[in-house]
Design a protein around this motif. Sequence first.
Motif: not given
Length: 471
Positions: A345-348, A395, A460-462
């Motif tokens: 999904w991602g970090r956020k 994160y 978002e950093t993914k």
Amino acid sequence: MAGPIAIGAGTLVPERAAETATARASRAMVAARLERLPMTRFQRTIFLIIATAWFFDSIDLGSLTFLLGSIKTEFGLSTAQAGLLSSMSFLGMFLGAGISGMLADRFGRKVVFQVSMIFWGLGSVWCAFAPDATALGYARLLLGFGMGMEFPVALAIVSEFLPTANRGRYLAIMEGFWPLGFIAAGCLSYVLLSTFDWRAVFLAQAVPALFLFVIRFFVPESPRWLADRGRYEEADRVMAGIEAKVGEHLGGRALPEPQPLPEQPRGEHRFSFLELWSPGYASRTVMIWLTWFFALLGFYGLTTWLGALLQEAGHSVTKSVVYTILISLAGVPGFITSAILVERWGRKPTAVLMLLGSAVAAYLYGHSPSFGWLIAFGLVMQFFLFGMWSVLYAYTPELYPTRARATGAGCASAVGRVGSLIGPYLIGIILPSLGHGGVFALGAGSFVVAALSVALLGIETKGQSLEAISH
């Protein structure tokens, strides 16, 4: 003639400009060499060593949940005094986290990590022999200082050694060693309290500080940090050793060619704390500070008192320990779920989910109609709480460049420790008037504020390299 010497602040001599370009290229090459390495037993060993130290640290931090009731009884403390004693650890963590990040960005990850283990080992011994509540408070302050030092440096080490595709998952898994440490603290307390008193638990927790010798001999300095400090020969030597070990684990197969990464300015003239407030990073700093403050205020305000609240409800010391361990078991699938979601999904979105889930579960736990529902909601609460921890630790270090990564993680953790310092003491004050329901409603509100901070201000950093995120 050889070109201009220097006219105005923005003009460099050609030699200096060439040197700056070469330095940027060297730093980018070190990062590219790290990023192209496949995940092997070498990186997993580095991760396991750091995660094991994290695990030992978590045992020390979690033990007070199981020992506070016994300490409160022995010293005849009021709820407010017991809350203040709990907060001493977090005051130490505030100081340790804030200082160690800047020290690690200045002097290196490895040496600061080892020093942190010395402090929490000495703190544990002092706790075991504290003659009164005042001395125990100072001992917890020293213990917390060592624990606070370790957290941001561990995050920097792991994030800088692992490739992008694996970084978020492994950082989230490392935080999963916290619920394992919490459970181990409960098991250790259960075993030792049946024969000895709470002092024996602290004494046993001092022994793992000897693990610093493993760090000293098996964990290299971060080549990313060495290159960022201009120590290119050392960075190249460390990288050559890493590449050789990875090559061995690959059975001698050739390593992939490094892929170009953004060249990062070194920023040698800027104090690392000021870097957090430079253009591009200030909004990230506001977001992550708000998130850490309210998340930790809610978490430690609630979990530090879990055992003591069960004892006040009429359960014995050993039964309250067993119930708290049982509830904490849900943290294991919680951090595993978080480790999966941060890469899918991602970090956020994962952070928002875990924080809102913690809010709902905490409110329901505080308003449980029966003991059965108390355990059920407690399991759900710990699932989301430990999932929240995992995504926060994955994160935070990704938000900053190498020159300020440990400082950024350390300052965020330090601000969080202000929340964790306030939380247990605040609960001790409001518990007599608001009861359990009011206590857990306060915790739920804190998690909602943290979720809003990530949702409104987070990035978002993914799937991005550390250099690309900070470019």
